[in-house]
Design an enzyme around this catalytic site. Sequence first.
Site, PDB file in Angstrom:
ATOM      1  N   HIS A   1       0.863  -1.181   0.000  1.00  0.00           N
ATOM      2  CA  HIS A   1       0.000   0.000   0.000  1.00  0.00           C
ATOM      3  C   HIS A   1       0.896   1.226   0.000  1.00  0.00           C
ATOM      4  O   HIS A   1       1.980   1.205   0.580  1.00  0.00           O
ATOM      5  CB  HIS A   1      -0.879   0.002   1.264  1.00  0.00           C
ATOM      6  CG  HIS A   1      -2.040   0.961   1.191  1.00  0.00           C
ATOM      7  ND1 HIS A   1      -3.283   0.573   0.751  1.00  0.00           N
ATOM      8  CD2 HIS A   1      -2.146   2.269   1.497  1.00  0.00           C
ATOM      9  CE1 HIS A   1      -4.101   1.616   0.792  1.00  0.00           C
ATOM     10  NE2 HIS A   1      -3.430   2.670   1.247  1.00  0.00           N
TER      11      HIS A   1
ATOM     12  N   ASP B   1     -14.302   3.304   7.141  1.00  0.00           N
ATOM     13  CA  ASP B   1     -13.278   4.160   6.520  1.00  0.00           C
ATOM     14  C   ASP B   1     -13.889   5.024   5.419  1.00  0.00           C
ATOM     15  O   ASP B   1     -13.508   6.179   5.252  1.00  0.00           O
ATOM     16  CB  ASP B   1     -12.124   3.319   5.958  1.00  0.00           C
ATOM     17  CG  ASP B   1     -11.045   4.204   5.335  1.00  0.00           C
ATOM     18  OD1 ASP B   1     -10.460   5.008   6.084  1.00  0.00           O
ATOM     19  OD2 ASP B   1     -10.818   4.129   4.121  1.00  0.00           O
TER      20      ASP B   1
ATOM     21  N   ARG C   1     -13.306  13.380   6.761  1.00  0.00           N
ATOM     22  CA  ARG C   1     -11.993  14.019   6.950  1.00  0.00           C
ATOM     23  C   ARG C   1     -11.673  14.955   5.791  1.00  0.00           C
ATOM     24  O   ARG C   1     -11.158  16.056   5.989  1.00  0.00           O
ATOM     25  CB  ARG C   1     -10.893  12.952   7.037  1.00  0.00           C
ATOM     26  CG  ARG C   1     -10.841  12.229   8.363  1.00  0.00           C
ATOM     27  CD  ARG C   1      -9.958  10.999   8.249  1.00  0.00           C
ATOM     28  NE  ARG C   1      -8.624  11.286   7.771  1.00  0.00           N
ATOM     29  CZ  ARG C   1      -7.824  10.397   7.182  1.00  0.00           C
ATOM     30  NH1 ARG C   1      -8.223   9.146   7.002  1.00  0.00           N
ATOM     31  NH2 ARG C   1      -6.614  10.725   6.782  1.00  0.00           N
TER      32      ARG C   1
ATOM     33  N   SER D   1      -6.786   4.265   8.902  1.00  0.00           N
ATOM     34  CA  SER D   1      -7.463   4.108   7.612  1.00  0.00           C
ATOM     35  C   SER D   1      -6.754   3.035   6.774  1.00  0.00           C
ATOM     36  O   SER D   1      -7.381   2.099   6.245  1.00  0.00           O
ATOM     37  CB  SER D   1      -7.450   5.464   6.887  1.00  0.00           C
ATOM     38  OG  SER D   1      -7.735   5.332   5.529  1.00  0.00           O
TER      39      SER D   1
ATOM     40  N   LYS E   1      -7.884  -1.300   6.375  1.00  0.00           N
ATOM     41  CA  LYS E   1      -8.168  -1.894   5.059  1.00  0.00           C
ATOM     42  C   LYS E   1      -7.259  -3.082   4.785  1.00  0.00           C
ATOM     43  O   LYS E   1      -7.673  -4.081   4.203  1.00  0.00           O
ATOM     44  CB  LYS E   1      -8.017  -0.826   3.965  1.00  0.00           C
ATOM     45  CG  LYS E   1      -9.201   0.140   3.951  1.00  0.00           C
ATOM     46  CD  LYS E   1      -9.068   1.218   2.910  1.00  0.00           C
ATOM     47  CE  LYS E   1      -8.018   2.220   3.242  1.00  0.00           C
ATOM     48  NZ  LYS E   1      -8.154   3.554   2.713  1.00  0.00           N
TER      49      LYS E   1
HETATM   50  N1  URA Z   1      -4.539   6.402   2.078  1.00  0.00           N
HETATM   51  C1  URA Z   1      -5.577   5.876   2.775  1.00  0.00           C
HETATM   52  O1  URA Z   1      -6.079   4.816   2.440  1.00  0.00           O
HETATM   53  N2  URA Z   1      -6.041   6.555   3.824  1.00  0.00           N
HETATM   54  C2  URA Z   1      -5.537   7.713   4.227  1.00  0.00           C
HETATM   55  O2  URA Z   1      -6.003   8.279   5.210  1.00  0.00           O
HETATM   56  C3  URA Z   1      -4.459   8.267   3.499  1.00  0.00           C
HETATM   57  C4  URA Z   1      -3.967   7.571   2.421  1.00  0.00           C
END
Ligand code: URA
Length: 435
Positions: free
Chosen positions: A82, A161, A168, A183, A187
């Site tokens: 990620h 999220d 946000r 966040s 995931k």
């Molecule tokens: N990527 C994400 O999935 N969440 C965030 O808050 C910032 C970058």
Amino acid sequence: MNIQEIIAKKRDSKQLDKNEIEYFVREYTNGEITDYHAAALIMAICINGMTEEEIANLTISMANSGEKLDLSKISENVVDKHSTGGVGDKITLILMPIIASIGIPVAKMSGRGLGITGGTIDKLKSIPGYNTDLSVSQFIENVQNIGISLIGQTENIVPADKKIYALRDAIACTKSIPLIASSIMSKKIASGANKIVLDVTVGSGAFMKTKQEAESLARCMNKIGKMVDKETVSIITNMDEPLGYAIGNNLEVKEAIDCLRGHIPEDVKEIVETMGAYMIYLSGYNKNINENIEMVREAIYSRKAFNKFLELVENQGGDISYIKDPSKFEKSKFVIPILSEETGYVKRIDAEIVGSVSRYLGAGRVNKEDDIDYTAGILLNKKSGDYVEVGEALAYINTNDEAKTKGALINLVKAFEITNRKVSKNKTVIEILTK
Ligand code: URA
């Protein structure tokens, strides 16, 4: 439990307990807590921060807010990656076929673009026919059949999220270590991988503007990984300048294809090799990082990774004639060079400016329901360290909206800093945190 009391506690910098965090996540996801109460709490978290224990509880509550995938049918060690977000970041498109071509299964769910940062799903959707919306069972079956599947996050993965992120974004709270860490890690936990390699970007085009902030975010996510028994390695990379030459969806797919054919810009190569080596390491396939870097190179130069990408696109309904001949991809009506007004060396190309001009040209969204122009974006002709003469192209803007060309050119030129002194290129991989 009472949301006003929870807000007041965080406003006064007190620690929230597990029940209070679970309550907030569950009831906000269910629609029982209003946006204005949630906004007040999120703002208090953004300003006052969270302890490690609070961040871990928030992450786990968010991961539990929806479906959690079980990838154990695929392998006992599924490695995911990620990025915390960047401009011109096409790493997933290049790296995942490499990993799959080595024989390590790849089951990856990706997101859409956020703010000025691009999203892998938008890039994949620019390949005619490519289906990013598979069911979970089809997704797992694809990985079992060909060793790779790349899809979008399903509706049921971490619904908390989706709501918290949109909030946000609306209240200027995207930049917060506890909120970014929870966040991302929620995931990763829900999408089933048990080993994780993170690209934590730092610089003008990233959420984290200083190395110190990026290190704090990286350490925080590594710790969450440890707490939930998902070994995590974070790689801090420079996002002061866009990655590679292309910014924009089908432009980046074309560059990714070039990379998989062996024409890979230095900054992209550094990240692909480093992340790839650690993915191979975490998968248990081979523990020697230098040998793993060689394996990544071999996968590119032997064309095994390119062939795996073809297989992936075909298996998900995409038209592989575009991958074999990228000149078939649709182009913007207006492709206009931005010419250098000075002779010298490129010192800096501000990723934030390039990302926002690219979004303005149609490559990204301003509102979450906006359509994307897959052909739009920016193609750099020069990178930092390169020599440029007056009148030479620094970059090309690509758009279908003629009205936007003038404003884009005026703003984009501000991204380039030219100097008369020779400029040495900075390393892109800044630091690797294995703990
Ligand atoms: N990527 C994400 O999935 N969440 C965030 O808050 C910032 C970058």
